[in-house]
Design a protein around this motif. Structure first.
Motif, PDB file in Angstrom:
ATOM      1  N   ILE A 129       0.845  -1.195   0.000  1.00 28.91           N
ATOM      2  CA  ILE A 129       0.000   0.000   0.000  1.00 28.91           C
ATOM      3  C   ILE A 129       0.882   1.247   0.000  1.00 28.91           C
ATOM      4  CG2 ILE A 129      -1.808   1.270   1.216  1.00 28.91           C
ATOM      5  CD1 ILE A 129      -2.794  -1.332   2.378  1.00 28.91           C
ATOM      6  N   LYS A 130       0.511   2.211  -0.831  1.00 30.33           N
ATOM      7  CA  LYS A 130       1.290   3.443  -0.962  1.00 30.33           C
ATOM      8  C   LYS A 130       1.077   4.358   0.246  1.00 30.33           C
ATOM      9  CE  LYS A 130      -2.305   5.868  -3.565  1.00 30.33           C
ATOM     10  NZ  LYS A 130      -2.649   6.549  -4.843  1.00 30.33           N
ATOM     11  N   GLU A 131       1.921   5.381   0.353  1.00 29.90           N
ATOM     12  CA  GLU A 131       1.816   6.342   1.451  1.00 29.90           C
ATOM     13  C   GLU A 131       0.486   7.089   1.378  1.00 29.90           C
ATOM     14  OE1 GLU A 131       5.126   9.182   2.954  1.00 29.90           O
ATOM     15  OE2 GLU A 131       3.842  10.409   1.639  1.00 29.90           O
ATOM     16  N   ARG A 132      -0.090   7.342   2.540  1.00 31.34           N
ATOM     17  CA  ARG A 132      -1.351   8.073   2.631  1.00 31.34           C
ATOM     18  C   ARG A 132      -1.235   9.156   3.705  1.00 31.34           C
ATOM     19  NH1 ARG A 132      -4.430   2.607   3.808  1.00 31.34           N
ATOM     20  NH2 ARG A 132      -2.346   2.197   4.635  1.00 31.34           N
ATOM     21  N   GLU A 133      -2.131  10.142   3.603  1.00 36.26           N
ATOM     22  CA  GLU A 133      -2.174  11.200   4.602  1.00 36.26           C
ATOM     23  C   GLU A 133      -3.539  11.216   5.272  1.00 36.26           C
ATOM     24  OE1 GLU A 133       0.994  14.642   3.424  1.00 36.26           O
ATOM     25  OE2 GLU A 133      -1.013  14.807   2.533  1.00 36.26           O
ATOM     26  N   ILE A 134      -3.542  11.506   6.558  1.00 39.09           N
ATOM     27  CA  ILE A 134      -4.781  11.537   7.324  1.00 39.09           C
ATOM     28  C   ILE A 134      -4.836  12.790   8.188  1.00 39.09           C
ATOM     29  CG2 ILE A 134      -4.979   9.013   7.420  1.00 39.09           C
ATOM     30  CD1 ILE A 134      -3.912   9.187  10.317  1.00 39.09           C
ATOM     31  N   ILE A 135      -6.058  13.139   8.605  1.00 38.38           N
ATOM     32  CA  ILE A 135      -6.250  14.102   9.683  1.00 38.38           C
ATOM     33  C   ILE A 135      -6.569  13.304  10.934  1.00 38.38           C
ATOM     34  CG2 ILE A 135      -7.612  16.023  10.571  1.00 38.38           C
ATOM     35  CD1 ILE A 135      -8.443  16.655   7.754  1.00 38.38           C
ATOM     36  N   THR A 136      -5.874  13.578  12.010  1.00 36.11           N
ATOM     37  CA  THR A 136      -6.168  12.933  13.285  1.00 36.11           C
ATOM     38  C   THR A 136      -5.790  13.876  14.417  1.00 36.11           C
ATOM     39  OG1 THR A 136      -5.808  10.978  14.673  1.00 36.11           O
ATOM     40  CG2 THR A 136      -3.919  11.784  13.392  1.00 36.11           C
ATOM     41  N   PHE A 137      -6.498  13.746  15.523  1.00 39.54           N
ATOM     42  CA  PHE A 137      -6.189  14.541  16.710  1.00 39.54           C
ATOM     43  C   PHE A 137      -5.523  13.685  17.784  1.00 39.54           C
ATOM     44  CE2 PHE A 137      -9.975  16.531  14.756  1.00 39.54           C
ATOM     45  CZ  PHE A 137      -9.407  17.738  14.406  1.00 39.54           C
ATOM     46  N   ASP A 138      -5.249  12.420  17.446  1.00 39.87           N
ATOM     47  CA  ASP A 138      -4.611  11.489  18.385  1.00 39.87           C
ATOM     48  C   ASP A 138      -5.336  11.460  19.733  1.00 39.87           C
ATOM     49  OD1 ASP A 138      -2.566  10.466  16.768  1.00 39.87           O
ATOM     50  OD2 ASP A 138      -1.362  12.268  17.060  1.00 39.87           O
ATOM     51  N   LYS A 139      -6.641  11.527  19.681  1.00 37.30           N
ATOM     52  CA  LYS A 139      -7.459  11.520  20.896  1.00 37.30           C
ATOM     53  C   LYS A 139      -8.182  10.187  21.008  1.00 37.30           C
ATOM     54  CE  LYS A 139     -11.069  14.166  23.286  1.00 37.30           C
ATOM     55  NZ  LYS A 139     -10.301  14.324  24.511  1.00 37.30           N
ATOM     56  N   SER A 140      -7.947   9.465  22.082  1.00 37.90           N
ATOM     57  CA  SER A 140      -8.546   8.149  22.257  1.00 37.90           C
ATOM     58  C   SER A 140     -10.051   8.256  22.481  1.00 37.90           C
ATOM     59  CB  SER A 140      -7.908   7.423  23.445  1.00 37.90           C
ATOM     60  OG  SER A 140      -6.542   7.184  23.214  1.00 37.90           O
ATOM     61  N   ILE A 141     -10.781   7.296  21.926  1.00 34.60           N
ATOM     62  CA  ILE A 141     -12.224   7.228  22.145  1.00 34.60           C
ATOM     63  C   ILE A 141     -12.543   5.966  22.935  1.00 34.60           C
ATOM     64  CG2 ILE A 141     -12.749   8.542  20.064  1.00 34.60           C
ATOM     65  CD1 ILE A 141     -13.501   5.864  18.728  1.00 34.60           C
ATOM     66  N   LYS A 142     -13.556   6.050  23.783  1.00 33.40           N
ATOM     67  CA  LYS A 142     -13.918   4.922  24.651  1.00 33.40           C
ATOM     68  C   LYS A 142     -15.333   4.409  24.408  1.00 33.40           C
ATOM     69  CE  LYS A 142     -10.004   5.188  26.907  1.00 33.40           C
ATOM     70  NZ  LYS A 142      -8.969   4.137  26.769  1.00 33.40           N
ATOM     71  N   ASN A 143     -16.165   5.235  23.762  1.00 39.59           N
ATOM     72  CA  ASN A 143     -17.568   4.852  23.588  1.00 39.59           C
ATOM     73  C   ASN A 143     -18.169   5.602  22.397  1.00 39.59           C
ATOM     74  OD1 ASN A 143     -18.270   7.539  24.578  1.00 39.59           O
ATOM     75  ND2 ASN A 143     -17.806   6.724  26.631  1.00 39.59           N
ATOM     76  N   GLU A 144     -19.463   5.349  22.146  1.00 37.18           N
ATOM     77  CA  GLU A 144     -20.123   5.949  20.992  1.00 37.18           C
ATOM     78  C   GLU A 144     -20.230   7.467  21.117  1.00 37.18           C
ATOM     79  OE1 GLU A 144     -21.112   4.559  18.192  1.00 37.18           O
ATOM     80  OE2 GLU A 144     -20.516   2.525  18.777  1.00 37.18           O
ATOM     81  N   ILE A 145     -20.333   7.976  22.330  1.00 36.96           N
ATOM     82  CA  ILE A 145     -20.389   9.429  22.521  1.00 36.96           C
ATOM     83  C   ILE A 145     -19.080  10.068  22.078  1.00 36.96           C
ATOM     84  CG2 ILE A 145     -20.682  11.299  24.181  1.00 36.96           C
ATOM     85  CD1 ILE A 145     -23.208   9.656  23.703  1.00 36.96           C
ATOM     86  N   ASP A 146     -17.962   9.496  22.544  1.00 41.49           N
ATOM     87  CA  ASP A 146     -16.644   9.988  22.116  1.00 41.49           C
ATOM     88  C   ASP A 146     -16.527   9.928  20.598  1.00 41.49           C
ATOM     89  OD1 ASP A 146     -15.956  10.285  24.767  1.00 41.49           O
ATOM     90  OD2 ASP A 146     -14.718   8.483  24.859  1.00 41.49           O
ATOM     91  N   LEU A 147     -16.991   8.817  20.022  1.00 43.03           N
ATOM     92  CA  LEU A 147     -16.897   8.605  18.578  1.00 43.03           C
ATOM     93  C   LEU A 147     -17.651   9.691  17.814  1.00 43.03           C
ATOM     94  CD1 LEU A 147     -16.097   6.831  16.142  1.00 43.03           C
ATOM     95  CD2 LEU A 147     -18.172   5.489  16.565  1.00 43.03           C
ATOM     96  N   SER A 148     -18.856  10.003  18.266  1.00 43.66           N
ATOM     97  CA  SER A 148     -19.674  11.009  17.577  1.00 43.66           C
ATOM     98  C   SER A 148     -19.012  12.379  17.600  1.00 43.66           C
ATOM     99  CB  SER A 148     -21.063  11.091  18.235  1.00 43.66           C
ATOM    100  OG  SER A 148     -21.755   9.865  18.114  1.00 43.66           O
ATOM    101  N   TYR A 149     -18.493  12.766  18.758  1.00 43.73           N
ATOM    102  CA  TYR A 149     -17.881  14.085  18.874  1.00 43.73           C
ATOM    103  C   TYR A 149     -16.609  14.204  18.034  1.00 43.73           C
ATOM    104  CZ  TYR A 149     -20.887  16.123  22.459  1.00 43.73           C
ATOM    105  OH  TYR A 149     -21.947  16.677  23.128  1.00 43.73           O
ATOM    106  N   ILE A 150     -15.784  13.160  18.049  1.00 45.53           N
ATOM    107  CA  ILE A 150     -14.523  13.255  17.307  1.00 45.53           C
ATOM    108  C   ILE A 150     -14.768  13.210  15.807  1.00 45.53           C
ATOM    109  CG2 ILE A 150     -13.907  10.794  17.190  1.00 45.53           C
ATOM    110  CD1 ILE A 150     -11.551  13.755  17.985  1.00 45.53           C
ATOM    111  N   CYS A 151     -15.769  12.441  15.369  1.00 50.05           N
ATOM    112  CA  CYS A 151     -16.087  12.410  13.932  1.00 50.05           C
ATOM    113  C   CYS A 151     -16.578  13.771  13.461  1.00 50.05           C
ATOM    114  CB  CYS A 151     -17.133  11.335  13.643  1.00 50.05           C
ATOM    115  SG  CYS A 151     -16.484   9.644  13.724  1.00 50.05           S
ATOM    116  N   LEU A 152     -17.388  14.431  14.278  1.00 53.06           N
ATOM    117  CA  LEU A 152     -17.863  15.769  13.935  1.00 53.06           C
ATOM    118  C   LEU A 152     -16.694  16.748  13.841  1.00 53.06           C
ATOM    119  CD1 LEU A 152     -20.205  17.730  13.465  1.00 53.06           C
ATOM    120  CD2 LEU A 152     -20.364  18.000  15.949  1.00 53.06           C
ATOM    121  N   LYS A 153     -15.768  16.649  14.779  1.00 52.72           N
ATOM    122  CA  LYS A 153     -14.607  17.535  14.780  1.00 52.72           C
ATOM    123  C   LYS A 153     -13.735  17.293  13.553  1.00 52.72           C
ATOM    124  CE  LYS A 153     -10.823  19.074  17.788  1.00 52.72           C
ATOM    125  NZ  LYS A 153     -10.114  18.855  19.074  1.00 52.72           N
ATOM    126  N   LEU A 154     -13.571  16.032  13.166  1.00 55.67           N
ATOM    127  CA  LEU A 154     -12.771  15.703  11.990  1.00 55.67           C
ATOM    128  C   LEU A 154     -13.410  16.252  10.722  1.00 55.67           C
ATOM    129  CD1 LEU A 154     -11.768  12.024  12.836  1.00 55.67           C
ATOM    130  CD2 LEU A 154     -10.166  13.902  12.465  1.00 55.67           C
TER     131      LEU A 154
END
Length: 277
Positions: A129-154
């Motif tokens: 697989i070739k090199e890829r670039e991502i946006i990430t905040f390196d913030k761990s998620i623990k549940n669906e609430i965390d997931l929803s907020y971080i996806c919105l921020k991304l």
């Protein structure tokens, strides 16, 4: 041939409704030449035919009522050219946006059609697989609430016109140290693959290096990775490889296109290298 036309006759000349003409009268855009004081009937002159045609064309160009009023206010050649030039630029930008949307939707449809035909979901394959670039905040998620907020921020960080719905651009990073400790969901941090880094904060961009990856699909939620990951790690060891970086958990079919849990699909990608003999 008569000059004074009823509102119905005048509207029919330009294939408009009488209510449209009444609206133009109320807002002062196109007034009738006469209103019968007893009946309230509106009458127009055939000489207003061109003005009504120009209004219709400007509306088709996407001009607002206020913009059309400005166009007719003390008209002269220079002013008209400048207004039309500005609208032309808006149209070109809109066409560009529509082209990007069309390409994005086409890509998503092809992806979903191809992935839905995949039969060997539990097979482990080795991919380069070739090199890829991502946006990430390196913030761990623990549940669906965390997931929803971080996806919105991304998504808010991603400066794109085209939506990412139904695409395979969302994912989670599993740290190599947690893979080695069997803490598979202790450090899930969400990311989005990017195509255009313009206007994106460089501090949030991370490169995923090119290399050799062990890959496998699994069905279920983002939290259901454990069994599949164990199977992959056993396979990697059996084939004489070792894990050499963070694993990726990439959404292939998600809740943006299905409510059925059994249709939700992820791909695990684990970077590997040959054991040194």
């Amino acid at each position: 041939m008569k000059d004074k036309l009823s509102i119905g006759e005048f509207a029919k000349l330009r294939n408009l409704t009488t209510e449209t003409l009444r609206h133009y009268d109320r807002i002062g855009l196109l007034k009738p030449i006469k209103v019968d004081p007893k009946t309230g009937y509106r009458y127009y002159s055939i000489l207003q035919y061109e003005e009504l045609g120009t209004i219709k064309e400007l509306r088709e160009l996407g001009m607002s009522i206020d913009e059309i009023k400005k166009y007719f206010d003390n008209r002269n050649l220079e002013q008209s050219v400048n207004i039309l030039r500005d609208k032309h630029e808006e149209l070109k930008n809109r066409i560009k946006e529509l082209q990007q949307l069309e390409e994005s939707i086409d890509e998503k449809i092809k992806h979903l059609e191809e992935i839905s035909k995949e039969m060997n979901f539990e097979d482990i394959v080795i991919k380069g697989i070739k090199e890829r670039e991502i946006i990430t905040f390196d913030k761990s998620i623990k549940n669906e609430i965390d997931l929803s907020y971080i996806c919105l921020k991304l998504e808010n960080e991603l400066k794109e016109i085209a939506p990412i719905v139904a695409s395979n651009r969302y994912g989670a990073i599993i740290k190599q140290k947690d893979i080695e400790l069997n803490n598979y969901i202790e450090s899930l941090s969400m990311f989005i693959f990017i195509r255009d880094r313009d206007n994106i904060d460089e501090n949030h961009i991370k490169k995923i290096p090119k290399g050799t990856y062990a890959c496998m699909y699994y069905k279920g939620s983002i939290w259901d990775i454990g069994n599949s990951l164990k199977k992959m790690l056993e396979y990697i060891e059996e084939q004489g490889y070792t894990v050499c970086g963070d694993a990726l958990q990439i959404s292939q079919i998600d809740i943006s296109v299905t409510d059925k849990k059994e249709e939700v699909l992820y791909e695990i990608q684990i970077p590997i290298e040959r054991n040194l003999i």
